[in-house]
Scaffold this active site. Structure first.
Site, short mmCIF file in Angstrom:
data_model
loop_
_atom_site.label_atom_id
_atom_site.label_comp_id
_atom_site.label_asym_id
_atom_site.label_seq_id
_atom_site.Cartn_x
_atom_site.Cartn_y
_atom_site.Cartn_z
CB THR A 15 -4.94 16.14 -1.46
OG1 THR A 15 -3.59 15.70 -0.98
CG2 THR A 15 -5.26 17.37 -0.75
N GLY A 16 -4.66 12.52 -1.74
CA GLY A 16 -4.19 11.54 -2.72
C GLY A 16 -5.63 10.69 -3.33
CD GLN A 18 -6.89 4.10 -3.20
OE1 GLN A 18 -7.98 3.63 -2.52
NE2 GLN A 18 -6.66 3.21 -4.46
CB THR A 95 1.24 2.85 5.75
OG1 THR A 95 0.58 4.25 5.95
CG2 THR A 95 2.40 2.90 4.59
CD GLU A 96 1.06 -4.85 2.71
OE1 GLU A 96 0.17 -4.55 1.86
OE2 GLU A 96 1.73 -6.04 2.53
CD GLU A 210 -3.07 -13.24 9.03
OE1 GLU A 210 -2.22 -12.81 8.52
OE2 GLU A 210 -4.25 -12.93 8.48
CG HIS A 247 18.88 -20.54 17.06
ND1 HIS A 247 20.22 -20.93 16.98
CD2 HIS A 247 18.42 -21.44 15.93
CE1 HIS A 247 20.46 -21.84 16.39
NE2 HIS A 247 19.65 -22.22 15.48
#
Lengths: 288, 373
Positions: A15-16, A18, A95-96, A210, A247
């Site tokens: 429903t958001g 996005q 999600t980020e 990457e 390290h």
């Protein structure tokens, strides 16, 4: 991890803004969206599909295969656990910035239940002509066209560009698998490569990698034994090296993870690595 | 987000029940003298910088009286070690070490789980040890649903001279890693003293930036990244900007595409002036982002490279045009625009700036590199 016409998709956070926008696009290009989740709107309809209180409730009323998450970082872990416990086979986590410890919990729960996570921090997965799950412009025929080249990408924006270039060169895609940009993701480059190697609809694979981590080096080990041609592009050749304080990271990865390490591992395995994104399509075409 | 040794020891290790030496943080030589009067035993004065190999850089000094403590602090404070200015010294009781070990917990991407590392050869050269003798570093992958048990810890340290005292420390270290939202938690050396106690003589802790809001105390204690003025301005606006030394400015969406734009600038013989990505939720901030990019001294051309999925190129182009019209910069700009909102974005750039975007990003970059010569 390849979305099909038959794949039944549940949209968590439907429903958001996005969720609404991309669910409409997904339905528009033929994706089987069986419903969505929002506890506050359970029992209602949204963009033409039923809204459930939880993934568990959805599974009882309208079984699904894949849960797609439009969920903010702080709520992502609970939403993922809901989908995993409901029996989702695949979770696509867009999600980020989900806290690392929550991500580790999600991966452990997925492993315990035999579910696959794609992401976090992925733009999604696309099968041109069949459907898509995510925020990729998979509905845009200028970018995605049905075809026989599989594309694996850590980056949504660069992956989109590579698909666009392939389409412009007349090379359609059998599947786009956005594996995600987080440091600990549920589907590795190597696993995606294996899936596309086994996919009867795929004749060649493009890896869009990457710097950082060792996924491209591990994928190179698999590519060595492949009959299908593999072409790769690695982003980050000119990136300034970051500061690492402890390290421990260096111990696990050693000297791997740099541009040169990835490129030489891939080339040693017979993968063509291009200098520029626009050269990918030609490299694929010449090897088909 | 890294914590200094003293903060990591107090806020993470001590909080997690792991023993640390008695110590006092000092910001002036006089404070160091007073601290010694409190501790009243042989001490080490340790420069507090978020970097390894401090001992080799002269950042650790043994002191036996208040006068020496004062002088050690005076010689360390204000100096630069591994690129970091020393603004605090930790004066800590000197340990009587029987043996030094290494212990750490970090996420293992291949196992998608935390990994506990342990070595009998603790001390300064753990990186070199990993290179020369990887077998000397033992590893255990942890199922977070079950946790790291005493039995698993005992198996990991089995055969080490002080295994009985070390195993519980590793369990606590793992629990602290989880509870404090660590991206890395490392004790090197983890010392067993002459009296048989296990004590953490150093600690490195990196806070997961995605968890900063639920760990406010740790976030507050973390060392700020050294930023340039423009980088600070960008960070305040919620933007990822890295200042570089070249003259071709760039603006793109998404880390992958932005890195590729940078790479292409250098491949084609130019030098990038910055990294600036406005992917994800930041796609609405193109105007602010471009103003920062253009404020960089010595910028001679600009390339704008958008390939939108989530990020709408029409919204980003709107921001670019707004910034361009506000600043009226005296440099050429070259565009490549594809993806969500492409038609509107291209029309906007054509009408308001009179510029025709390139079909391929490589051509836009090539034009920008040539213009910067």
């Amino acid at each position: 991890m390849i979305v099909r016409k038959e794949t039944r998709v549940l949209v968590q956070g439907i429903t958001g803004k996005q969720g609404t926008f991309w669910t409409e696009k997904m339905i528009g290009c033929g994706t089987q969206v069986i419903g969505g989740v929002n506890p506050k709107h359970a029992g209602t309809e949204h963009v033409g599909v039923p809204v459930f209180a939880s993934a568990r409730a959805a599974m009882e009323a309208a079984p699904f295969d894949l849960a797609l998450m439009f969920i903010p970082p702080a709520a992502a872990k609970d939403a993922a656990l809901d989908a995993i416990e409901a029996g989702a086979k695949t979770l696509v986590v867009l999600t980020e910035h989900i806290p690392l410890q929550d991500v580790l919990t999600m991966h452990a729960a997925a492993k315990a239940h035999g579910a696959r996570i794609v992401g976090p921090n992925t733009a999604g997965i696309v099968t041109p002509g069949e459907g898509f799950a995510g925020i990729m412009p998979g509905h845009n025929p200028n970018i995605f066209q049905p075809g026989r080249v599989g594309v694996i990408s850590r980056s949504g924006s660069l992956g989109t560009l590579v698909c666009l270039n392939l389409t412009r060169a007349g090379l359609g895609q059998s599947a786009f698998i956005g594996i995600g940009g987080d440091p600990v993701i549920g589907t590795s480059t190597r696993e995606a490569l294996e899936a596309l190697d086994l996919d009867a609809g795929t004749d060649a694979v493009v890896i869009v990698g990457e710097i950082g981590g060792t996924m491209e080096e591990e994928a190179a080990e698999y590519a060595r034994g492949m009959k299908k041609p593999v072409v790769a592009f690695i982003a980050g050749r000119s990136a300034p090296s970051g500061r690492t304080m402890g390290h421990a990271g260096a111990i696990v990865t050693g000297h791997r993870g740099t541009y040169n390490s990835k490129r030489s591992a891939l080339e040693a395995a017979g993968v063509a690595v291009t200098d520029l994104p626009r050269d990918i399509a030609e490299a694929v075409a010449s090897r088909l | 987000m890294n914590l200094l040794e003293h903060a990591a020891k107090h806020l993470v290790l001590r909080n997690g029940g792991i023993a640390i030496p008695q110590g006092i943080v000092c910001h002036t030589p006089d404070e160091a003298r007073e601290a010694f009067e409190v501790l009243r035993r042989p001490c080490v004065a340790k420069a507090q910088v978020p970097a390894g190999k401090r001992g080799k850089s002269g950042g650790i000094v043994v002191v036996t009286n208040a006068h020496e403590a004062h002088d050690a602090a005076r010689s360390l404070l204000g100096t630069c070690i591994a690129g970091h200015r020393v603004s605090a010294v930790l004066l800590e009781e000197k340990a009587n070490i029987a043996k030094e070990y290494y212990a750490a917990v970090l996420p293992d991407a291949a196992g998608r789980a935390p990994m506990v590392l342990f070595s009998e050869e603790g001390g300064m050269d753990i990186e070199e040890l990993a290179e020369a003798n990887p077998a000397a570093i033992r590893r255990a992958t942890v199922d977070v649903l079950k946790g790291f048990s005493e039995e698993e810890a005992a198996a990991l340290v089995e055969g080490a001279p002080h295994d009985a005292v070390l195993a519980p420390v590793l369990v606590k270290l793992y629990d602290a890693f989880r509870a404090h939202d660590a991206a890395l938690l490392e004790i090197n050396p983890l010392a067993v003293l002459d009296d048989g106690r296990a004590v953490a003589l150093d600690c490195k802790f990196t806070l997961d930036p995605a968890a900063a809001s639920r760990q406010p105390e740790l976030a507050k204690a973390s060392v700020p990244e050294p930023l340039t003025d423009l980088e600070r301005l960008a960070a305040e606006a919620g933007l990822k900007y890295i200042e570089l030394s070249g003259n071709v400015a760039l603006l793109a969406n998404g880390a992958g595409l932005t890195m590729t734009t940078m790479d292409t600038v250098s491949r084609l013989g130019g030098t990038p002036a910055n990294f600036q990505e406005i992917g994800g939720e930041a796609y609405t901030k193109a105007e602010a982002a471009l103003k920062i990019v253009l404020a960089h001294q010595g910028v001679k051309s600009l390339v704008v490279n958008f390939c939108g999925a989530f990020a709408r190129t029409d919204v980003m182009a709107e921001g670019v045009v707004a910034a361009w019209e506000a600043l009226k910069p005296d440099i050429p700009v070259f565009f490549s625009i594809h993806g969500t909102g492409e038609d509107e974005a291209v029309a906007l750039v054509r009408e308001r700036l009179g510029i025709e975007p390139f079909d391929f990003m490589e051509d836009a970059v090539k034009a920008a590199v040539e213009a910067a010569r």
